[in-house]
Each structure stands twice: as C-alpha cells, then as structure tokens.
Design a protein around this motif. Structure first.
Motif, short mmCIF file in Angstrom:
data_model
loop_
_atom_site.label_atom_id
_atom_site.label_comp_id
_atom_site.label_asym_id
_atom_site.label_seq_id
_atom_site.Cartn_x
_atom_site.Cartn_y
_atom_site.Cartn_z
N PHE A 1 -0.95 -14.50 4.40
CA PHE A 1 -0.55 -13.37 5.24
C PHE A 1 0.43 -13.79 6.31
N GLY B 1 4.38 -8.77 9.51
CA GLY B 1 5.57 -8.06 9.03
C GLY B 1 6.66 -8.03 10.08
N TYR C 1 1.83 -4.87 11.04
CA TYR C 1 1.08 -5.06 9.81
C TYR C 1 1.19 -6.51 9.37
N ASP D 1 1.21 -8.81 5.86
CA ASP D 1 1.46 -8.71 4.43
C ASP D 1 1.10 -10.01 3.74
N SER D 2 0.66 -9.90 2.49
CA SER D 2 0.48 -11.06 1.63
C SER D 2 0.88 -10.67 0.21
N TYR E 1 2.65 -6.46 -2.87
CA TYR E 1 2.06 -6.93 -1.62
C TYR E 1 0.81 -6.13 -1.27
N ARG F 1 -0.75 -4.79 2.16
CA ARG F 1 -0.30 -4.56 3.54
C ARG F 1 -1.48 -4.08 4.37
N PRO G 1 -5.45 0.13 4.64
CA PRO G 1 -4.52 -0.78 3.95
C PRO G 1 -3.95 -0.13 2.70
#
Length: 140
Positions: A28, A31, A40, A42-43, A54, A56, A78
């Motif tokens: 992660f 963002g 946020y 993200d991963s 992704y 989020r 999410p």
C-alpha cells in the motif's frame, strides 16, 4: 469500479503513521491525490500487459492533518479499480523510462476500465483488507 459493500475496514480508525508503516509491506502507498482532510491508500492486486487492478482504501482525517503521523484516519467504503496504460515506445518522449516501454508515472488511458470476473476481485479485495486489518492497529 467495484464497490466493496459492508467491508470490515469501513468505519475503522487508525493513525496515519500506523497505516503508512504497517501497510507498506502489503504494497500500500498513499495515493497522489491526497488532501489534508482526506485521501486513499492503494495496493496492486494484479498487473499484466498495461492493465492494473488496485484495491483502494479511501479515508477521511477526523483529527489532525494528513502530513502528521498522528493524524487520526477513518476508513470509508473501499473499492477495486482497473487502470489501463499504454505499453510501448513513446515517440514524443525523451525519457529513458519511456524507452524501456513502461513509464511509471504516465497517465492511464482508462482510469476506470471494465473489470471482468467481478466476484474474483471482490474476494481478492476483501482478502487484502483482512490482511490490513490484521497488520495495522485500529482504534474505536
């Protein structure tokens, strides 16, 4: 976009520093479009041939400001998103990165591409959220 209904992370609170430190090992990152009161994490769930899916995790800051490690975050609903980027040589670019066929910071061709196999990505997203919940300390 696939919204993850009734997610276990929704409404949970943690400190920015805890989230940043403990979720990094899960891939992660914060963002780039964050503000002092919201943002946020993200991963990447999957990446292939210029397509990336992704997870989020949006949040709001309920106490403090985001650049402070002690800012208290509350997570919102999410979702899973898919970006499509151009792969190949950019004839208009002088960048060495573009010459390799992949420029990390290029704009997606489609920021909200259609996601096939919805149930697969809902499950993958929830599994990643469960990993975050077991890795990051949360507070009430």
């Amino acid at each position: 976009m696939i919204k993850l209904e009734n997610s276990a992370i929704e409404g949970k609170r943690t400190y920015f520093g805890h989230m940043e430190n403990n979720s990094r090992k899960l891939g992660f990152t914060l963002g780039s479009a964050w503000e002092y009161h919201a943002g946020y994490f993200d991963s990447v769930l999957w990446r292939e041939n210029g397509e990336t899916i992704y997870i989020r995790l949006p949040f709001s800051v309920v106490k403090g400001m985001l650049d402070d490690r002690d800012a208290l975050l509350e997570f919102e609903q999410p979702y899973v998103i898919k970006h499509i980027v151009h792969i190949g040589l950019d004839r208009n670019s002088d960048s060495l990165l573009a010459a390799t066929g992949f420029a990390q910071f290029q704009e997606p061709i489609d920021r909200d591409a259609q996601i096939e196999d919805r149930s697969r990505w809902e499950i993958a997203g929830e599994q990643m959220i469960n990993s975050v919940i077991s890795s990051v300390p949360f507070y009430h």
